[in-house]
Design a protein around this motif. Structure first.
Motif, PDB file in Angstrom:
ATOM      1  N   PRO A 121       0.819  -1.217   0.000  1.00 14.58           N
ATOM      2  CA  PRO A 121       0.000   0.000   0.000  1.00 14.58           C
ATOM      3  C   PRO A 121       0.855   1.269   0.000  1.00 14.58           C
ATOM      4  O   PRO A 121       1.921   1.319   0.635  1.00 14.58           O
ATOM      5  CB  PRO A 121      -0.811  -0.112   1.301  1.00 14.58           C
ATOM      6  N   GLY A 122       0.386   2.283  -0.707  1.00 12.58           N
ATOM      7  CA  GLY A 122       1.141   3.522  -0.838  1.00 12.58           C
ATOM      8  C   GLY A 122       1.522   4.159   0.489  1.00 12.58           C
ATOM      9  O   GLY A 122       2.607   4.741   0.620  1.00 12.58           O
ATOM     10  N   LEU A 123       0.653   4.060   1.495  1.00 13.90           N
ATOM     11  CA  LEU A 123       0.935   4.673   2.790  1.00 13.90           C
ATOM     12  C   LEU A 123       2.089   3.995   3.524  1.00 13.90           C
ATOM     13  O   LEU A 123       2.602   4.547   4.501  1.00 13.90           O
ATOM     14  CB  LEU A 123      -0.315   4.641   3.679  1.00 13.90           C
ATOM     15  N   LEU A 124       2.505   2.809   3.066  1.00 13.17           N
ATOM     16  CA  LEU A 124       3.557   2.053   3.750  1.00 13.17           C
ATOM     17  C   LEU A 124       4.790   1.831   2.876  1.00 13.17           C
ATOM     18  O   LEU A 124       5.686   1.080   3.247  1.00 13.17           O
ATOM     19  CB  LEU A 124       3.002   0.697   4.210  1.00 13.17           C
ATOM     20  N   GLN A 125       4.857   2.482   1.733  1.00 14.36           N
ATOM     21  CA  GLN A 125       5.971   2.266   0.812  1.00 14.36           C
ATOM     22  C   GLN A 125       7.204   3.072   1.205  1.00 14.36           C
ATOM     23  O   GLN A 125       7.095   4.208   1.669  1.00 14.36           O
ATOM     24  CB  GLN A 125       5.565   2.646  -0.615  1.00 14.36           C
ATOM     25  N   THR A 126       8.380   2.478   1.002  1.00 16.59           N
ATOM     26  CA  THR A 126       9.625   3.232   1.121  1.00 16.59           C
ATOM     27  C   THR A 126       9.779   4.114  -0.113  1.00 16.59           C
ATOM     28  O   THR A 126       9.111   3.911  -1.145  1.00 16.59           O
ATOM     29  CB  THR A 126      10.841   2.311   1.227  1.00 16.59           C
ATOM     30  N   GLU A 127      10.686   5.060  -0.024  1.00 18.63           N
ATOM     31  CA  GLU A 127      10.909   5.956  -1.172  1.00 18.63           C
ATOM     32  C   GLU A 127      11.401   5.178  -2.380  1.00 18.63           C
ATOM     33  O   GLU A 127      10.941   5.409  -3.509  1.00 18.63           O
ATOM     34  CB  GLU A 127      11.910   7.040  -0.786  1.00 18.63           C
ATOM     35  N   ASP A 128      12.336   4.247  -2.193  1.00 20.95           N
ATOM     36  CA  ASP A 128      12.873   3.482  -3.325  1.00 20.95           C
ATOM     37  C   ASP A 128      11.805   2.591  -3.947  1.00 20.95           C
ATOM     38  O   ASP A 128      11.744   2.442  -5.179  1.00 20.95           O
ATOM     39  CB  ASP A 128      14.056   2.632  -2.869  1.00 20.95           C
ATOM     40  N   GLU A 155       4.505  12.392   1.158  1.00 20.48           N
ATOM     41  CA  GLU A 155       3.799  13.381   1.979  1.00 20.48           C
ATOM     42  C   GLU A 155       2.465  12.834   2.465  1.00 20.48           C
ATOM     43  O   GLU A 155       2.017  13.164   3.570  1.00 20.48           O
ATOM     44  CB  GLU A 155       3.604  14.686   1.204  1.00 20.48           C
ATOM     45  N   ARG A 156       1.810  12.002   1.662  1.00 20.69           N
ATOM     46  CA  ARG A 156       0.570  11.365   2.114  1.00 20.69           C
ATOM     47  C   ARG A 156       0.800  10.564   3.388  1.00 20.69           C
ATOM     48  O   ARG A 156      -0.082  10.468   4.241  1.00 20.69           O
ATOM     49  CB  ARG A 156       0.023  10.433   1.030  1.00 20.69           C
ATOM     50  N   GLN A 157       1.972   9.969   3.520  1.00 19.49           N
ATOM     51  CA  GLN A 157       2.262   9.108   4.659  1.00 19.49           C
ATOM     52  C   GLN A 157       2.313   9.860   5.982  1.00 19.49           C
ATOM     53  O   GLN A 157       2.196   9.251   7.046  1.00 19.49           O
ATOM     54  CB  GLN A 157       3.579   8.370   4.426  1.00 19.49           C
TER      55      GLN A 157
END
Length: 291
Positions: A121-128, A155-157
């Protein structure tokens, strides 16, 4: 004042409230609009959250519906908040309208339940991981656009670390954490992030293992929104289902639709490994990557 106020949520809540108040007053949209010197299409666009009404127009409608004093002022305050700019509008050049709506909703949700069958999920993704996923997207994007998309996702995170963060409950298919996005190093760091986040009090991460057989072939998100405080006339909690597509999104609000997806989520959760078992499985997947 509620933390993390979203003009998107305010506009939607205002639309629902005005429609409910009109129904309670026994007026059609055409009758109500004419009595405040507008046409029916104007009020229909307001009640479907397509446009943001001026607070003075909201005041006129409330007077017509018999809403007065503190309740009226509470609704007018929400109308003013609905006209503000959301933080995500800084990304308007790379943010399509259909996803801008979701980001606005996500920003004020009190509970976020999501099932992911292909990706973290996007809210838990690392930058890479986020950068690699955008690089592999079906629709190519320029380098500057890619960087802006990554910045927006990160920024959503920040919502997860706000003063009153939402409860995030995630069911993630085993295939999503075994899919080699960006190579072993990127995936090992991403799995480490999942293990770390799963120990936060407001985040639950469960894995749906291969062993259960066929899972569910479509990702989705269920958003719960907190009720507005008294004296706002509509204090009910609200829900919405979001389903992403390649070129748009579905926003499902009917009770039967929400019930169906809620039941699907509960079933997926029941089939998944528990929180500790999920961390153990994630640790094993990370160890496998190291070899």
């Amino acid at each position: 004042m509620l933390p993390r106020q979203s003009p998107t949520v305010r506009r939607r809540r205002l639309a629902l409230t005005l429609r409910q108040l009109r129904d309670s007053a026994g007026l059609t949209a055409g009758d109500a609009a004419r009595r405040v010197d507008h046409d029916a299409s104007w009020l229909s666009r307001i009640e479907s959250a397509e446009v943001r009404p001026h607070p003075n127009d909201v005041r006129a409608l409330l007077s017509l519906y018999g809403v007065k004093d503190d309740q009226a002022e509470a609704v007018i305050a929400v109308a003013r908040q609905a006209k503000q700019r959301g933080w995500w509008q800084r990304y308007s050049e790379i943010l399509p309208d259909w996803f801008s709506t979701y980001v606005g909703m996500e920003s004020e949700a009190s509970v976020i339940r999501t099932y992911e069958c292909q990706m973290v999920p996007g809210l838990l993704q690392t930058e890479d991981y986020a950068r690699t996923s955008f690089q592999g997207a079906p629709i190519p994007m320029r380098d500057d656009e890619l960087q802006r998309q990554v910045a927006l996702r990160l920024e959503r995170q920040s919502v997860l670390s706000s003063s009153e963060p939402p409860v995030l409950r995630v069911v993630i298919d085993e295939g999503a954490v075994r899919r080699m996005v960006g190579g072993p190093a990127v995936m090992k760091a991403q799995i480490g992030r999942l293990i770390e986040d799963s120990q936060r009090s407001n985040i639950q991460i469960l894995m749906l293992p291969y062993a259960v057989g066929a899972g569910f072939d479509g990702s989705f998100v269920i958003l719960n929104f907190p009720p507005l405080p008294a004296p706002y006339p509509d204090a009910a909690e609200d829900q919405m289902v979001y389903v992403d597509t390649l070129t748009g999104a579905l926003y499902l609000e009917r009770p039967a639709e929400i019930a169906a997806y809620s039941a699907a989520y509960e079933q997926l959760q029941a089939l998944s490994l528990g929180p500790k078992e999920t961390r153990d499985k994630l640790s094993k997947v990370a160890a496998d990557l190291a070899t």
